[in-house]
Design an enzyme around this catalytic site. Structure first.
Site, PDB file in Angstrom:
ATOM      1  N   ARG A 199     -18.161  -2.831  17.676  1.00  0.00           N
ATOM      2  CA  ARG A 199     -17.376  -4.060  17.457  1.00  0.00           C
ATOM      3  C   ARG A 199     -16.075  -4.048  18.238  1.00  0.00           C
ATOM      4  NH1 ARG A 199     -16.686  -4.662  11.825  1.00  0.00           N
ATOM      5  NH2 ARG A 199     -18.828  -5.376  11.882  1.00  0.00           N
ATOM      6  N   CYS A 205       0.051   5.116   6.905  1.00  0.00           N
ATOM      7  CA  CYS A 205      -0.608   4.942   8.212  1.00  0.00           C
ATOM      8  C   CYS A 205       0.374   4.270   9.195  1.00  0.00           C
ATOM      9  CB  CYS A 205      -1.871   4.109   8.046  1.00  0.00           C
ATOM     10  SG  CYS A 205      -2.903   4.669   6.665  1.00  0.00           S
ATOM     11  N   CYS A 210       0.164   0.533  10.344  1.00  0.00           N
ATOM     12  CA  CYS A 210      -0.274  -0.525   9.413  1.00  0.00           C
ATOM     13  C   CYS A 210       0.853  -1.385   8.833  1.00  0.00           C
ATOM     14  CB  CYS A 210      -1.070   0.098   8.271  1.00  0.00           C
ATOM     15  SG  CYS A 210      -1.795  -1.182   7.209  1.00  0.00           S
ATOM     16  N   CYS A 212       0.830  -1.211   0.000  1.00  0.00           N
ATOM     17  CA  CYS A 212       0.000   0.000   0.000  1.00  0.00           C
ATOM     18  C   CYS A 212       0.866   1.263   0.000  1.00  0.00           C
ATOM     19  CB  CYS A 212      -0.935  -0.007   1.215  1.00  0.00           C
ATOM     20  SG  CYS A 212      -2.065   1.396   1.207  1.00  0.00           S
ATOM     21  N   CYS A 227     -16.361  -9.667   5.254  1.00  0.00           N
ATOM     22  CA  CYS A 227     -15.771  -8.366   4.941  1.00  0.00           C
ATOM     23  C   CYS A 227     -14.479  -8.538   4.152  1.00  0.00           C
ATOM     24  CB  CYS A 227     -15.502  -7.607   6.241  1.00  0.00           C
ATOM     25  SG  CYS A 227     -14.779  -5.981   5.939  1.00  0.00           S
ATOM     26  N   CYS A 275     -19.643   1.321   8.167  1.00  0.00           N
ATOM     27  CA  CYS A 275     -18.910   0.703   9.264  1.00  0.00           C
ATOM     28  C   CYS A 275     -17.724   1.633   9.482  1.00  0.00           C
ATOM     29  CB  CYS A 275     -18.459  -0.691   8.846  1.00  0.00           C
ATOM     30  SG  CYS A 275     -17.296  -1.446  10.009  1.00  0.00           S
ATOM     31  N   CYS A 284     -19.481  -6.845   3.167  1.00  0.00           N
ATOM     32  CA  CYS A 284     -18.817  -5.622   3.601  1.00  0.00           C
ATOM     33  C   CYS A 284     -17.497  -5.531   2.843  1.00  0.00           C
ATOM     34  CB  CYS A 284     -18.560  -5.674   5.109  1.00  0.00           C
ATOM     35  SG  CYS A 284     -17.666  -4.227   5.731  1.00  0.00           S
TER      36      CYS A 284
HETATM   37  N1  SAM Z   1      -6.735   0.357   2.935  1.00  0.00           N
HETATM   38  C1  SAM Z   1      -8.049   0.578   3.377  1.00  0.00           C
HETATM   39  C2  SAM Z   1      -8.158   1.745   4.329  1.00  0.00           C
HETATM   40  O1  SAM Z   1      -7.182   2.103   4.973  1.00  0.00           O
HETATM   41  O2  SAM Z   1      -9.264   2.291   4.434  1.00  0.00           O
HETATM   42  C3  SAM Z   1      -8.714  -0.640   3.995  1.00  0.00           C
HETATM   43  C4  SAM Z   1      -7.928  -1.555   4.900  1.00  0.00           C
HETATM   44  S1  SAM Z   1      -7.281  -0.861   6.388  1.00  0.00           S
HETATM   45  C5  SAM Z   1      -6.190  -2.127   6.915  1.00  0.00           C
HETATM   46  C6  SAM Z   1      -8.667  -0.893   7.495  1.00  0.00           C
HETATM   47  C7  SAM Z   1      -8.459  -0.436   8.917  1.00  0.00           C
HETATM   48  O3  SAM Z   1      -7.738  -1.414   9.646  1.00  0.00           O
HETATM   49  C8  SAM Z   1      -7.687   0.822   9.189  1.00  0.00           C
HETATM   50  O4  SAM Z   1      -8.432   1.981   8.962  1.00  0.00           O
HETATM   51  C9  SAM Z   1      -7.333   0.679  10.647  1.00  0.00           C
HETATM   52  O5  SAM Z   1      -8.322   1.273  11.467  1.00  0.00           O
HETATM   53  C10 SAM Z   1      -7.318  -0.836  10.859  1.00  0.00           C
HETATM   54  N2  SAM Z   1      -5.960  -1.305  11.171  1.00  0.00           N
HETATM   55  C11 SAM Z   1      -4.923  -1.439  10.309  1.00  0.00           C
HETATM   56  N3  SAM Z   1      -3.811  -1.851  10.947  1.00  0.00           N
HETATM   57  C12 SAM Z   1      -4.146  -1.987  12.254  1.00  0.00           C
HETATM   58  C13 SAM Z   1      -3.422  -2.373  13.407  1.00  0.00           C
HETATM   59  N4  SAM Z   1      -2.116  -2.679  13.363  1.00  0.00           N
HETATM   60  N5  SAM Z   1      -4.072  -2.405  14.600  1.00  0.00           N
HETATM   61  C14 SAM Z   1      -5.381  -2.082  14.655  1.00  0.00           C
HETATM   62  N6  SAM Z   1      -6.113  -1.709  13.591  1.00  0.00           N
HETATM   63  C15 SAM Z   1      -5.503  -1.648  12.403  1.00  0.00           C
HETATM   64  C1  DTB Z   2     -11.365  -2.489  11.177  1.00  0.00           C
HETATM   65  O1  DTB Z   2     -11.706  -1.458  11.784  1.00  0.00           O
HETATM   66  N1  DTB Z   2     -10.521  -3.394  11.646  1.00  0.00           N
HETATM   67  C2  DTB Z   2     -10.275  -4.441  10.674  1.00  0.00           C
HETATM   68  C3  DTB Z   2     -11.274  -4.091   9.545  1.00  0.00           C
HETATM   69  N2  DTB Z   2     -11.807  -2.825   9.967  1.00  0.00           N
HETATM   70  C4  DTB Z   2     -10.852  -4.101   8.155  1.00  0.00           C
HETATM   71  C5  DTB Z   2      -8.850  -4.538  10.262  1.00  0.00           C
HETATM   72  C6  DTB Z   2      -7.910  -4.769  11.399  1.00  0.00           C
HETATM   73  C7  DTB Z   2      -6.542  -4.957  10.819  1.00  0.00           C
HETATM   74  C8  DTB Z   2      -5.529  -5.330  11.860  1.00  0.00           C
HETATM   75  C9  DTB Z   2      -4.175  -5.453  11.265  1.00  0.00           C
HETATM   76  C10 DTB Z   2      -4.040  -6.539  10.234  1.00  0.00           C
HETATM   77  O2  DTB Z   2      -4.516  -7.674  10.447  1.00  0.00           O
HETATM   78  O3  DTB Z   2      -3.388  -6.294   9.203  1.00  0.00           O
HETATM   79 FE1  SF4 Z   3      -2.931   1.275   3.310  1.00  0.00          FE
HETATM   80 FE2  SF4 Z   3      -2.888   0.181   5.690  1.00  0.00          FE
HETATM   81 FE3  SF4 Z   3      -3.375   2.769   5.468  1.00  0.00          FE
HETATM   82 FE4  SF4 Z   3      -5.226   0.978   4.584  1.00  0.00          FE
HETATM   83  S1  SF4 Z   3      -4.539   1.295   6.700  1.00  0.00           S
HETATM   84  S2  SF4 Z   3      -4.498   2.813   3.531  1.00  0.00           S
HETATM   85  S3  SF4 Z   3      -3.870  -0.675   3.906  1.00  0.00           S
HETATM   86  S4  SF4 Z   3      -1.452   1.720   4.918  1.00  0.00           S
END
Ligand code: SAM
Ligand code: DTB
Ligand code: SF4
Length: 356
Positions: free
Chosen positions: A267, A64, A67, A60, A104, A195, A135
């Site tokens: 959730r 963030c 992430c 990606c 989802c 959501c 979702c």
């Molecule tokens: N890339 C898309 C976005 O950012 O909207 C969709 C996938 S992204 C992984 C969805 C959500 O996962 C993020 O907005 C964040 O709230 C959650 N998330 C990602 N990494 C995480 C982590 N290490 N711990 C907790 N939540 C996480």
């Molecule tokens: C959300 O709020 N939490 C989920 C879902 N929406 C997509 C994702 C959590 C991701 C946790 C880190 C991972 O597994 O990569």
């Molecule tokens: Fe990309 Fe992760 Fe940010 Fe979603 S949360 S936009 S997958 S870096």
């Protein structure tokens, strides 16, 4: 404040000091208030069960700080291309057989490219045809993209605010808060359910946790589902090594989400793998009524299904049934045009252990 809390219509004018006053309550009092509100809108003991699948992992371009899928951090996640529909369907069938009601699909995109939409639309159509709620979480959406996904049968779109507006710039620099609000507006306008939640434990203050919930509760419509994620710390991400959030503070965050967004599914989202059964039980007592179910979130772990089934049995919880167009007035979420509704509160709450 109590007159407001008891009022029938959800509020959209929460002030920061009101939320902080809730956070400041003695924990038993806060739990009592949240549990009371939970029972006015839902059958306590019923938990909505969603399963996640990463249909496009890693690589990606965003930054963030939490992430593992951001290309720029060395986290050991290898970038993969979009999965084939057949593979996704096999996973959706498994999720359904294991008891999930919602599936989802997540993609590590800043936003989908035009060429991705038909492929994702096909996945959505076929997953929906299995009888699952659908979702997706694919990043930012234009109005047209939102309409195309809705046409394909998408029920919910996940797009999080992630944190308070004033802490956001410490976490993400490649898109701003307004971009997120715009995507949520496109999703609502297309007639899908939202959501939307965030992450706690990223080093934010209590005021900033309250700020996240305030931003969520003051959206034009409360999100239908509010995922509260506890940061899963992944080596290689900038937030690895952040001081862990106190467990009771996490429970307080869930309770304040329940009080301020009374009709939303709250959730208990990422972070459950490292939580004890006792901490999760407190979260359910505080009004959480939804979980991600299945061994994996997107790239990180989640409790295995045996542990969750045992937890449901230990706590006397059961999966929330999906009932089409059957709720009593007043138990609908406040997004117009919603076809899927929560359990009718007049149904007898028979027994636990329907979790198989
Ligand atoms: N890339 C898309 C976005 O950012 O909207 C969709 C996938 S992204 C992984 C969805 C959500 O996962 C993020 O907005 C964040 O709230 C959650 N998330 C990602 N990494 C995480 C982590 N290490 N711990 C907790 N939540 C996480
Ligand atoms: C959300 O709020 N939490 C989920 C879902 N929406 C997509 C994702 C959590 C991701 C946790 C880190 C991972 O597994 O990569
Ligand atoms: Fe990309 Fe992760 Fe940010 Fe979603 S949360 S936009 S997958 S870096």
């Amino acid at each position: 404040m109590s007159a407001h809390i008891a009022s029938a219509e959800p509020r959209h004018d929460w002030q920061r000091d009101e939320l902080l006053a809730l956070f400041d309550l003695p924990l038993p009092e806060l739990l009592f208030r949240a549990a009371d509100i939970h029972r006015r809108h839902f059958v306590a003991g019923e938990v909505q069960v969603s399963t996640l699948l990463s249909v496009k992992t890693g690589g990606c371009p965003e930054d963030c700080a939490y992430c593992p899928q951001a290309q720029r951090y060395d986290t050991g996640v290898t970038a993969q291309k979009l999965m084939d529909t057949e593979e996704v369907l096999a996973r959706a069938r498994q999720a359904k057989a294991a008891g999930a009601s919602r599936f989802c699909m997540g993609a590590a995109w800043r936003s989908p490219k035009e060429r991705d939409i038909p492929k994702v639309a096909e996945m959505i159509r076929e997953v929906k045809a299995l009888g699952l709620e659908t979702c997706a979480t694919l990043g930012m959406l234009s109005g047209q993209q939102a309409l195309a996904l809705k046409d394909a049968g998408l029920d919910y779109y996940n797009h999080n605010l992630d944190t308070a507006p004033e802490f956001y710039g410490d976490i993400i620099h490649t898109r701003d808060y307004q971009d997120r609000l715009d995507t949520l507006e496109h999703v609502r306008e297309a007639g899908m359910k939202t959501c939307c939640g965030g992450i706690v434990g990223m080093g934010e203050s209590r005021g900033q946790r309250a700020g996240l919930l305030q931003a969520l509760a003051n959206l034009p419509a409360h999100p239908d589902s509010v995922p509260i994620n506890r940061l899963v710390q992944v080596a290689g991400t900038p937030l690895h090594g952040t001081t862990e959030l106190d467990s009771f503070e996490f429970v307080r965050t869930i309770a304040v989400a329940r009080i301020t967004m009374p009709r939303s599914m709250v959730r208990l989202s990422a972070g459950r793998e490292s939580m004890s059964d006792e901490l999760q039980a407190l979260c359910f007592a505080a009004g959480a009524n939804s979980i991600f179910y299945g061994e994996k979130l997107l790239t990180t772990g989640n409790p295995d299904t045996e542990r969750d089934l045992a937890l449901f049995a230990r706590l006397g919880l059961r999966p929330m049934p999906v009932q089409e167009a059957k709720a009593a007035a007043g138990h609908r979420n406040d997004v117009l045009g919603s076809a899927t509704v929560h359990a009718d509160i007049t149904e007898p709450a028979t027994c636990c252990g329907r979790a198989a």
